[in-house]
Design a protein around this motif. Structure first.
Motif, PDB file in Angstrom:
ATOM      1  N   SER A   1       0.814  -1.193  -0.082  1.00  0.00           N
ATOM      2  CA  SER A   1       0.116   0.056   0.072  1.00  0.00           C
ATOM      3  C   SER A   1       0.936   1.128   0.026  1.00  0.00           C
ATOM      4  O   SER A   1       0.698   2.279  -0.704  1.00  0.00           O
ATOM      5  N   LEU A   2       1.922   1.310   0.906  1.00  0.00           N
ATOM      6  CA  LEU A   2       2.892   2.560   1.079  1.00  0.00           C
ATOM      7  C   LEU A   2       3.607   2.631  -0.435  1.00  0.00           C
ATOM      8  O   LEU A   2       3.616   3.743  -1.031  1.00  0.00           O
ATOM      9  N   SER A   3       3.951   1.641  -1.199  1.00  0.00           N
ATOM     10  CA  SER A   3       4.357   1.614  -2.489  1.00  0.00           C
ATOM     11  C   SER A   3       3.596   2.197  -3.496  1.00  0.00           C
ATOM     12  O   SER A   3       4.075   2.806  -4.444  1.00  0.00           O
ATOM     13  N   ARG A   4       2.435   1.966  -3.192  1.00  0.00           N
ATOM     14  CA  ARG A   4       1.412   2.386  -4.091  1.00  0.00           C
ATOM     15  C   ARG A   4       0.838   4.020  -3.824  1.00  0.00           C
ATOM     16  O   ARG A   4       0.030   4.485  -4.582  1.00  0.00           O
ATOM     17  N   GLY A   5       1.615   4.682  -2.897  1.00  0.00           N
ATOM     18  CA  GLY A   5       1.223   5.869  -2.593  1.00  0.00           C
ATOM     19  C   GLY A   5       0.295   6.135  -1.605  1.00  0.00           C
ATOM     20  O   GLY A   5      -0.360   7.465  -1.351  1.00  0.00           O
ATOM     21  N   GLN A   6      -0.171   5.115  -0.816  1.00  0.00           N
ATOM     22  CA  GLN A   6      -1.140   5.168   0.136  1.00  0.00           C
ATOM     23  C   GLN A   6      -0.534   5.418   1.563  1.00  0.00           C
ATOM     24  O   GLN A   6       0.520   5.114   1.856  1.00  0.00           O
ATOM     25  N   ASN A   7      -1.205   6.213   2.320  1.00  0.00           N
ATOM     26  CA  ASN A   7      -1.025   6.473   3.744  1.00  0.00           C
ATOM     27  C   ASN A   7      -1.768   5.325   4.701  1.00  0.00           C
ATOM     28  O   ASN A   7      -2.952   4.905   4.046  1.00  0.00           O
ATOM     29  N   LEU A   8      -1.402   4.957   5.869  1.00  0.00           N
ATOM     30  CA  LEU A   8      -2.131   4.036   6.654  1.00  0.00           C
ATOM     31  C   LEU A   8      -2.638   4.629   7.932  1.00  0.00           C
ATOM     32  O   LEU A   8      -1.884   5.139   8.635  1.00  0.00           O
ATOM     33  N   LEU A   9      -3.973   4.213   8.408  1.00  0.00           N
ATOM     34  CA  LEU A   9      -4.184   4.352   9.813  1.00  0.00           C
ATOM     35  C   LEU A   9      -4.586   2.780  10.539  1.00  0.00           C
ATOM     36  O   LEU A   9      -5.416   2.318   9.726  1.00  0.00           O
ATOM     37  N   LEU A  10      -3.886   2.795  11.548  1.00  0.00           N
ATOM     38  CA  LEU A  10      -4.430   1.638  12.362  1.00  0.00           C
ATOM     39  C   LEU A  10      -5.001   1.964  13.771  1.00  0.00           C
ATOM     40  O   LEU A  10      -4.238   2.330  14.329  1.00  0.00           O
ATOM     41  N   ASP A  11      -6.013   1.898  13.837  1.00  0.00           N
ATOM     42  CA  ASP A  11      -7.006   2.304  15.133  1.00  0.00           C
ATOM     43  C   ASP A  11      -7.511   0.919  15.731  1.00  0.00           C
ATOM     44  O   ASP A  11      -8.454   0.394  15.203  1.00  0.00           O
ATOM     45  N   GLU A  12      -7.235   0.455  16.764  1.00  0.00           N
ATOM     46  CA  GLU A  12      -7.430  -0.613  17.782  1.00  0.00           C
ATOM     47  C   GLU A  12      -7.434  -0.269  19.153  1.00  0.00           C
ATOM     48  O   GLU A  12      -6.867   0.579  19.460  1.00  0.00           O
ATOM     49  N   PRO A  13      -8.084  -1.335  19.977  1.00  0.00           N
ATOM     50  CA  PRO A  13      -8.107  -1.153  21.236  1.00  0.00           C
ATOM     51  C   PRO A  13      -6.681  -1.449  21.625  1.00  0.00           C
ATOM     52  O   PRO A  13      -5.823  -1.620  21.066  1.00  0.00           O
ATOM     53  N   ARG A  14      -6.344  -0.860  23.129  1.00  0.00           N
ATOM     54  CA  ARG A  14      -4.950  -1.116  23.771  1.00  0.00           C
ATOM     55  C   ARG A  14      -4.719  -2.426  23.680  1.00  0.00           C
ATOM     56  O   ARG A  14      -5.359  -3.402  23.706  1.00  0.00           O
ATOM     57  N   ARG A  15      -3.538  -2.833  23.426  1.00  0.00           N
ATOM     58  CA  ARG A  15      -2.870  -4.047  23.742  1.00  0.00           C
ATOM     59  C   ARG A  15      -3.192  -5.011  22.715  1.00  0.00           C
ATOM     60  O   ARG A  15      -3.173  -6.100  22.705  1.00  0.00           O
ATOM     61  N   PHE A  16      -3.610  -4.426  21.525  1.00  0.00           N
ATOM     62  CA  PHE A  16      -3.532  -5.272  20.253  1.00  0.00           C
ATOM     63  C   PHE A  16      -2.424  -5.541  19.148  1.00  0.00           C
ATOM     64  O   PHE A  16      -2.542  -6.133  18.348  1.00  0.00           O
ATOM     65  N   GLY A  17      -1.354  -4.949  19.845  1.00  0.00           N
ATOM     66  CA  GLY A  17      -0.264  -4.969  18.943  1.00  0.00           C
ATOM     67  C   GLY A  17       0.115  -4.244  17.900  1.00  0.00           C
ATOM     68  O   GLY A  17       1.186  -4.182  17.027  1.00  0.00           O
ATOM     69  N   LYS A  18      -0.522  -2.942  18.002  1.00  0.00           N
ATOM     70  CA  LYS A  18      -0.145  -1.916  17.069  1.00  0.00           C
ATOM     71  C   LYS A  18       1.298  -1.342  17.059  1.00  0.00           C
ATOM     72  O   LYS A  18       1.964  -1.218  16.081  1.00  0.00           O
ATOM     73  N   THR A  19       1.974  -1.229  18.338  1.00  0.00           N
ATOM     74  CA  THR A  19       3.317  -0.896  18.402  1.00  0.00           C
ATOM     75  C   THR A  19       4.361  -1.667  17.857  1.00  0.00           C
ATOM     76  O   THR A  19       5.220  -1.620  17.016  1.00  0.00           O
ATOM     77  N   SER A  20       4.005  -3.158  18.200  1.00  0.00           N
ATOM     78  CA  SER A  20       5.145  -4.230  17.610  1.00  0.00           C
ATOM     79  C   SER A  20       4.718  -4.186  16.102  1.00  0.00           C
ATOM     80  O   SER A  20       5.971  -4.489  15.328  1.00  0.00           O
ATOM     81  N   PHE A  21       3.571  -3.956  15.451  1.00  0.00           N
ATOM     82  CA  PHE A  21       3.491  -3.885  14.181  1.00  0.00           C
ATOM     83  C   PHE A  21       4.248  -2.940  13.331  1.00  0.00           C
ATOM     84  O   PHE A  21       4.942  -3.162  12.486  1.00  0.00           O
ATOM     85  N   LEU A  22       4.390  -1.560  14.007  1.00  0.00           N
ATOM     86  CA  LEU A  22       5.008  -0.501  13.575  1.00  0.00           C
ATOM     87  C   LEU A  22       6.491  -0.777  13.656  1.00  0.00           C
ATOM     88  O   LEU A  22       7.411  -0.504  12.736  1.00  0.00           O
ATOM     89  N   GLU A  23       6.930  -1.458  14.705  1.00  0.00           N
ATOM     90  CA  GLU A  23       8.421  -1.875  14.781  1.00  0.00           C
ATOM     91  C   GLU A  23       8.977  -2.814  13.580  1.00  0.00           C
ATOM     92  O   GLU A  23       9.877  -2.683  12.965  1.00  0.00           O
ATOM     93  N   LEU A  24       8.073  -3.880  13.375  1.00  0.00           N
ATOM     94  CA  LEU A  24       8.280  -4.704  12.353  1.00  0.00           C
ATOM     95  C   LEU A  24       8.063  -4.175  10.990  1.00  0.00           C
ATOM     96  O   LEU A  24       9.123  -4.432  10.099  1.00  0.00           O
ATOM     97  N   LEU A  25       7.309  -3.331  10.858  1.00  0.00           N
ATOM     98  CA  LEU A  25       7.032  -2.527   9.441  1.00  0.00           C
ATOM     99  C   LEU A  25       8.198  -1.793   9.138  1.00  0.00           C
ATOM    100  O   LEU A  25       8.921  -1.904   7.879  1.00  0.00           O
ATOM    101  N   VAL A  26       8.843  -1.138  10.157  1.00  0.00           N
ATOM    102  CA  VAL A  26      10.333  -0.140   9.897  1.00  0.00           C
ATOM    103  C   VAL A  26      11.359  -1.167   9.886  1.00  0.00           C
ATOM    104  O   VAL A  26      12.206  -0.912   8.895  1.00  0.00           O
TER     105      VAL A  26
END
Length: 203
Positions: free
Chosen positions: A36-61
């Motif tokens: 998605s990023l390669s196609r020019g899109q930006n991303l929004l991830l909204d979930e309740p706490r402790r669903f792994g958002k931060t870990s996902f970002l670490e892995l993505l980077v």
């Protein structure tokens, strides 16, 4: 047939972030995000706490696909002022671009690197943090357009910081920050954003 994966126990870390070597089941999601990023899109991830958002970002980077894609991650938690957010985003962009000389010449116009402690905004922008952020991102975008690169900023805890700025500096400051980020997102096409924020009754 290949050998089955070796499974190992992971020590429980309540309230803490996992090391990326301990993150399982996110590979396909990370690949879709980079598509998605390669196609020019930006991303929004909204979930309740402790669903792994931060870990996902670490892995993505950590899995940036190409050398001309710079990627950095920052948490805005504990940054209750507009100037704190501007400095955090600029410092993350500076760190993500590593030793790129041209881009570091851009950062030198807007931030002052001290010998110890956090960076600060340059004298001309100290009282105008959102101007510093806006001008710097546009300059980065122009430089990346000339060199063919991209910058991905993975920003954690966006909803929390907007709420805190509204409390500490007033709704007008929070609105101005959001307007600036929206303008950068729309007009700086070489910069991609991955934004996360917790949702729930506490918000």
């Amino acid at each position: 047939m290949g050998n089955p994966p070796v499974l190992r126990r992971i020590q429980a870390k309540a309230g803490a972030t996992l090391d990326i070597t301990e993150v399982y089941g996110r590979d396909a999601a990370v690949e879709r995000a980079w598509d998605s990023l390669s196609r020019g899109q930006n991303l929004l991830l909204d979930e309740p706490r402790r669903f792994g958002k931060t870990s996902f970002l670490e892995l993505l980077v950590a899995r940036a696909r190409r050398s001309d894609w710079f990627a950095g991650k920052v948490s805005l938690q504990g940054r209750p002022r507009v100037e704190d957010v501007a400095v955090a985003l600029l410092d993350t962009a500076r760190t993500a671009t590593g030793t790129n000389r041209k881009l570091h010449e851009v950062f030198a116009r807007y931030i002052h690197q001290v010998t110890a402690g956090p960076i600060t905004l340059s004298v001309g922008f100290a009282e105008r943090p959102l101007d510093a952020l806006d001008h710097a991102m546009r300059a980065i975008d122009l430089q990346l357009t000339q060199t063919g690169g991209y910058l991905v900023l993975a920003v954690d805890e966006v909803t929390e910081v907007v709420r805190e700025i509204g409390r500490n500096q007033g709704p007008g400051a929070a609105t101005e920050l959001l307007a600036t980020l929206r303008r950068i997102r729309e007009e700086c096409t070489r910069i991609r954003w991955v934004l996360t924020g917790s949702i729930g009754f506490h918000h």
